[in-house]
Write a protein that holds these residues in place. Structure first.
Motif, PDB file in Angstrom:
ATOM      1  N   PRO A  74       0.832  -1.202   0.000  1.00 17.07           N
ATOM      2  CA  PRO A  74       0.000   0.000   0.000  1.00 17.07           C
ATOM      3  C   PRO A  74       0.871   1.259   0.000  1.00 17.07           C
ATOM      4  O   PRO A  74       1.969   1.268   0.547  1.00 17.07           O
ATOM      5  CB  PRO A  74      -0.779  -0.109   1.314  1.00 17.07           C
ATOM      6  CG  PRO A  74       0.156  -0.851   2.224  1.00 17.07           C
ATOM      7  CD  PRO A  74       0.899  -1.810   1.330  1.00 17.07           C
ATOM      8  N   LEU A  75       0.358   2.307  -0.629  1.00 15.88           N
ATOM      9  CA  LEU A  75       1.070   3.579  -0.670  1.00 15.88           C
ATOM     10  C   LEU A  75       0.043   4.692  -0.788  1.00 15.88           C
ATOM     11  O   LEU A  75      -1.049   4.488  -1.321  1.00 15.88           O
ATOM     12  CB  LEU A  75       2.019   3.610  -1.873  1.00 15.88           C
ATOM     13  CG  LEU A  75       3.139   4.634  -1.841  1.00 15.88           C
ATOM     14  CD1 LEU A  75       4.166   4.294  -0.766  1.00 15.88           C
ATOM     15  CD2 LEU A  75       3.836   4.703  -3.196  1.00 15.88           C
ATOM     16  N   ARG A  76       0.392   5.858  -0.295  1.00 13.04           N
ATOM     17  CA  ARG A  76      -0.434   7.045  -0.499  1.00 13.04           C
ATOM     18  C   ARG A  76       0.480   8.263  -0.555  1.00 13.04           C
ATOM     19  O   ARG A  76       1.568   8.257   0.009  1.00 13.04           O
ATOM     20  CB  ARG A  76      -1.490   7.205   0.588  1.00 13.04           C
ATOM     21  CG  ARG A  76      -0.964   7.568   1.952  1.00 13.04           C
ATOM     22  CD  ARG A  76      -2.099   7.663   3.003  1.00 13.04           C
ATOM     23  NE  ARG A  76      -1.595   8.119   4.268  1.00 13.04           N
ATOM     24  CZ  ARG A  76      -0.950   7.372   5.150  1.00 13.04           C
ATOM     25  NH1 ARG A  76      -0.740   6.089   4.908  1.00 13.04           N
ATOM     26  NH2 ARG A  76      -0.521   7.896   6.283  1.00 13.04           N
ATOM     27  N   ILE A  90       6.375  15.886  -3.150  1.00 13.14           N
ATOM     28  CA  ILE A  90       5.339  15.206  -2.365  1.00 13.14           C
ATOM     29  C   ILE A  90       5.963  13.910  -1.869  1.00 13.14           C
ATOM     30  O   ILE A  90       6.644  13.213  -2.624  1.00 13.14           O
ATOM     31  CB  ILE A  90       4.111  14.877  -3.243  1.00 13.14           C
ATOM     32  CG1 ILE A  90       3.455  16.155  -3.757  1.00 13.14           C
ATOM     33  CG2 ILE A  90       3.107  14.006  -2.498  1.00 13.14           C
ATOM     34  CD1 ILE A  90       2.809  17.016  -2.697  1.00 13.14           C
ATOM     35  N   GLY A  91       5.708  13.594  -0.619  1.00  8.66           N
ATOM     36  CA  GLY A  91       6.231  12.356  -0.059  1.00  8.66           C
ATOM     37  C   GLY A  91       5.234  11.221  -0.181  1.00  8.66           C
ATOM     38  O   GLY A  91       4.212  11.325  -0.851  1.00  8.66           O
ATOM     39  N   ALA A  92       5.548  10.129   0.476  1.00  7.84           N
ATOM     40  CA  ALA A  92       4.695   8.947   0.457  1.00  7.84           C
ATOM     41  C   ALA A  92       4.619   8.372   1.857  1.00  7.84           C
ATOM     42  O   ALA A  92       5.500   8.600   2.689  1.00  7.84           O
ATOM     43  CB  ALA A  92       5.246   7.907  -0.510  1.00  7.84           C
ATOM     44  N   ALA A  93       3.554   7.640   2.106  1.00  9.06           N
ATOM     45  CA  ALA A  93       3.380   6.924   3.369  1.00  9.06           C
ATOM     46  C   ALA A  93       2.746   5.576   3.040  1.00  9.06           C
ATOM     47  O   ALA A  93       2.196   5.377   1.963  1.00  9.06           O
ATOM     48  CB  ALA A  93       2.494   7.725   4.328  1.00  9.06           C
ATOM     49  N   ILE A  96       6.465   2.090   2.909  1.00  5.53           N
ATOM     50  CA  ILE A  96       7.744   2.726   2.582  1.00  5.53           C
ATOM     51  C   ILE A  96       8.902   1.725   2.617  1.00  5.53           C
ATOM     52  O   ILE A  96       9.786   1.768   1.753  1.00  5.53           O
ATOM     53  CB  ILE A  96       8.020   3.915   3.523  1.00  5.53           C
ATOM     54  CG1 ILE A  96       6.966   4.999   3.305  1.00  5.53           C
ATOM     55  CG2 ILE A  96       9.420   4.482   3.309  1.00  5.53           C
ATOM     56  CD1 ILE A  96       6.910   5.533   1.890  1.00  5.53           C
ATOM     57  N   GLU A  97       8.910   0.819   3.570  1.00  7.68           N
ATOM     58  CA  GLU A  97       9.998  -0.166   3.629  1.00  7.68           C
ATOM     59  C   GLU A  97       9.958  -1.092   2.417  1.00  7.68           C
ATOM     60  O   GLU A  97      11.003  -1.442   1.862  1.00  7.68           O
ATOM     61  CB  GLU A  97       9.959  -0.966   4.934  1.00  7.68           C
ATOM     62  CG  GLU A  97      10.404  -0.154   6.133  1.00  7.68           C
ATOM     63  CD  GLU A  97      11.785   0.486   5.943  1.00  7.68           C
ATOM     64  OE1 GLU A  97      12.732  -0.203   5.494  1.00  7.68           O
ATOM     65  OE2 GLU A  97      11.922   1.687   6.228  1.00  7.68           O
ATOM     66  N   GLN A  98       8.749  -1.476   1.983  1.00  9.20           N
ATOM     67  CA  GLN A  98       8.632  -2.300   0.778  1.00  9.20           C
ATOM     68  C   GLN A  98       9.089  -1.521  -0.457  1.00  9.20           C
ATOM     69  O   GLN A  98       9.725  -2.075  -1.352  1.00  9.20           O
ATOM     70  CB  GLN A  98       7.191  -2.787   0.584  1.00  9.20           C
ATOM     71  CG  GLN A  98       6.721  -3.728   1.683  1.00  9.20           C
ATOM     72  CD  GLN A  98       5.914  -2.987   2.747  1.00  9.20           C
ATOM     73  OE1 GLN A  98       6.233  -1.875   3.145  1.00  9.20           O
ATOM     74  NE2 GLN A  98       4.851  -3.629   3.215  1.00  9.20           N
ATOM     75  N   MET A  99       8.778  -0.223  -0.499  1.00 12.98           N
ATOM     76  CA  MET A  99       9.206   0.592  -1.630  1.00 12.98           C
ATOM     77  C   MET A  99      10.723   0.742  -1.623  1.00 12.98           C
ATOM     78  O   MET A  99      11.352   0.696  -2.683  1.00 12.98           O
ATOM     79  CB  MET A  99       8.525   1.956  -1.584  1.00 12.98           C
ATOM     80  CG  MET A  99       8.722   2.735  -2.864  1.00 12.98           C
ATOM     81  SD  MET A  99       7.246   3.602  -3.297  1.00 12.98           S
ATOM     82  CE  MET A  99       7.877   5.195  -3.694  1.00 12.98           C
ATOM     83  N   ARG A 100      11.289   0.904  -0.454  1.00 11.01           N
ATOM     84  CA  ARG A 100      12.746   0.999  -0.342  1.00 11.01           C
ATOM     85  C   ARG A 100      13.389  -0.312  -0.825  1.00 11.01           C
ATOM     86  O   ARG A 100      14.395  -0.291  -1.542  1.00 11.01           O
ATOM     87  CB  ARG A 100      13.130   1.307   1.110  1.00 11.01           C
ATOM     88  CG  ARG A 100      14.576   1.706   1.294  1.00 11.01           C
ATOM     89  CD  ARG A 100      14.851   2.257   2.674  1.00 11.01           C
ATOM     90  NE  ARG A 100      14.326   3.618   2.762  1.00 11.01           N
ATOM     91  CZ  ARG A 100      13.543   4.075   3.738  1.00 11.01           C
ATOM     92  NH1 ARG A 100      13.218   3.303   4.750  1.00 11.01           N
ATOM     93  NH2 ARG A 100      13.126   5.319   3.732  1.00 11.01           N
ATOM     94  N   LEU A 101      12.802  -1.446  -0.459  1.00  8.61           N
ATOM     95  CA  LEU A 101      13.307  -2.742  -0.913  1.00  8.61           C
ATOM     96  C   LEU A 101      13.225  -2.849  -2.439  1.00  8.61           C
ATOM     97  O   LEU A 101      14.170  -3.294  -3.096  1.00  8.61           O
ATOM     98  CB  LEU A 101      12.523  -3.884  -0.256  1.00  8.61           C
ATOM     99  CG  LEU A 101      12.862  -5.291  -0.734  1.00  8.61           C
ATOM    100  CD1 LEU A 101      14.313  -5.643  -0.427  1.00  8.61           C
ATOM    101  CD2 LEU A 101      11.907  -6.300  -0.085  1.00  8.61           C
ATOM    102  N   THR A 152      -5.359   9.389  -0.945  1.00 14.21           N
ATOM    103  CA  THR A 152      -6.034   8.113  -0.730  1.00 14.21           C
ATOM    104  C   THR A 152      -5.067   6.970  -1.020  1.00 14.21           C
ATOM    105  O   THR A 152      -4.313   7.013  -1.998  1.00 14.21           O
ATOM    106  CB  THR A 152      -7.257   8.006  -1.671  1.00 14.21           C
ATOM    107  OG1 THR A 152      -8.106   9.124  -1.432  1.00 14.21           O
ATOM    108  CG2 THR A 152      -8.028   6.726  -1.429  1.00 14.21           C
ATOM    109  N   SER A 153      -5.109   5.953  -0.193  1.00 11.53           N
ATOM    110  CA  SER A 153      -4.203   4.808  -0.347  1.00 11.53           C
ATOM    111  C   SER A 153      -4.549   4.000  -1.596  1.00 11.53           C
ATOM    112  O   SER A 153      -5.701   3.890  -1.983  1.00 11.53           O
ATOM    113  CB  SER A 153      -4.294   3.919   0.893  1.00 11.53           C
ATOM    114  OG  SER A 153      -3.382   2.851   0.805  1.00 11.53           O
ATOM    115  N   TRP A 154      -3.515   3.465  -2.240  1.00 11.86           N
ATOM    116  CA  TRP A 154      -3.693   2.531  -3.338  1.00 11.86           C
ATOM    117  C   TRP A 154      -2.683   1.410  -3.174  1.00 11.86           C
ATOM    118  O   TRP A 154      -1.766   1.500  -2.367  1.00 11.86           O
ATOM    119  CB  TRP A 154      -3.558   3.228  -4.696  1.00 11.86           C
ATOM    120  CG  TRP A 154      -2.169   3.482  -5.175  1.00 11.86           C
ATOM    121  CD1 TRP A 154      -1.387   2.640  -5.917  1.00 11.86           C
ATOM    122  CD2 TRP A 154      -1.362   4.650  -4.945  1.00 11.86           C
ATOM    123  NE1 TRP A 154      -0.163   3.227  -6.163  1.00 11.86           N
ATOM    124  CE2 TRP A 154      -0.120   4.461  -5.585  1.00 11.86           C
ATOM    125  CE3 TRP A 154      -1.579   5.855  -4.270  1.00 11.86           C
ATOM    126  CZ2 TRP A 154       0.897   5.409  -5.562  1.00 11.86           C
ATOM    127  CZ3 TRP A 154      -0.566   6.794  -4.252  1.00 11.86           C
ATOM    128  CH2 TRP A 154       0.649   6.564  -4.890  1.00 11.86           C
TER     129      TRP A 154
END
Length: 190
Positions: A74-76, A90-93, A96-101, A152-154
């Motif tokens: 999930p990300l938003r 714009i940042g993300a929440a 984040i750890e999965q995106m970093r991976l 909104t999360s996606w």
């Protein structure tokens, strides 16, 4: 060709961001910024720069494996920030750890394919929305205005390989054009 690996926000998230950016453009001195276009919004995972055509097939195969090993997450869009006086983002929440991976895997895929990558840095999820025309620009009012922004999360389900076509016309304000040259589903198999 000039390439980077990215996560692309879905149309609904980009529309939310477009509404927020429209409000930012009404702030004082907004016309002094170079705003990125809706079509160029992305989270860069690994910037590869110029890649020789003969490396692209191996790069694509390695990115496909990286996507196969990575689970959807999930990300938003979340708040905003700046890099000094140069760029507003714009940042993300969320994941984040999965995106970093995923960013680390994309970087490793490029290196193993023979792409000369820049110095490795810790990944910071950001989507650039504006750049200053000069070093004296004050981005703090924009960051403050973004303090309450929550998209909104996606579910991020894809890794994209994007070609960046830099402006060639010399026309003031011309934006780069981005073209997805490959994409792979995140499958979480390992």
């Amino acid at each position: 060709m000039r390439l980077f690996a990215a996560v692309l926000p879905p149309p609904a998230a980009a529309d939310e961001l477009a509404t927020e950016v429209a409000a930012l453009k009404r702030l004082p001195a907004a016309e002094s910024l170079r705003w990125t276009g809706h079509a160029g919004w992305h989270f860069t995972l690994a910037f590869m720069g110029e890649v020789d055509d003969e490396l692209v097939p191996d790069l694509q195969a390695r990115l496909a494996r990286a996507a196969h090993r990575t689970a959807s997450f999930p990300l938003r869009l979340h708040r905003g920030g700046r890099f000094g006086h140069r760029a507003l983002w714009i940042g993300a929440a969320g994941g984040i750890e999965q995106m970093r991976l995923l960013a680390e895997r994309a970087d490793a895929a490029a290196r193993r394919a023979g792409v000369a990558m820049e110095e490795h840095r810790r990944y910071q999820a950001h989507l650039t929305i504006a750049r200053t025309r000069d070093a004296g620009g004050d981005l703090r009012p924009y960051v403050e205005a973004l303090d309450a922004f929550e998209g909104t999360s996606w579910q991020v389900g894809e890794l994209a390989l994007v070609r960046s076509n830099l402006p060639v016309s010399g026309v003031q304000g011309e934006q780069p054009r981005y073209e997805v040259v490959g994409s792979w589903s995140l499958e979480g198999a390992g």
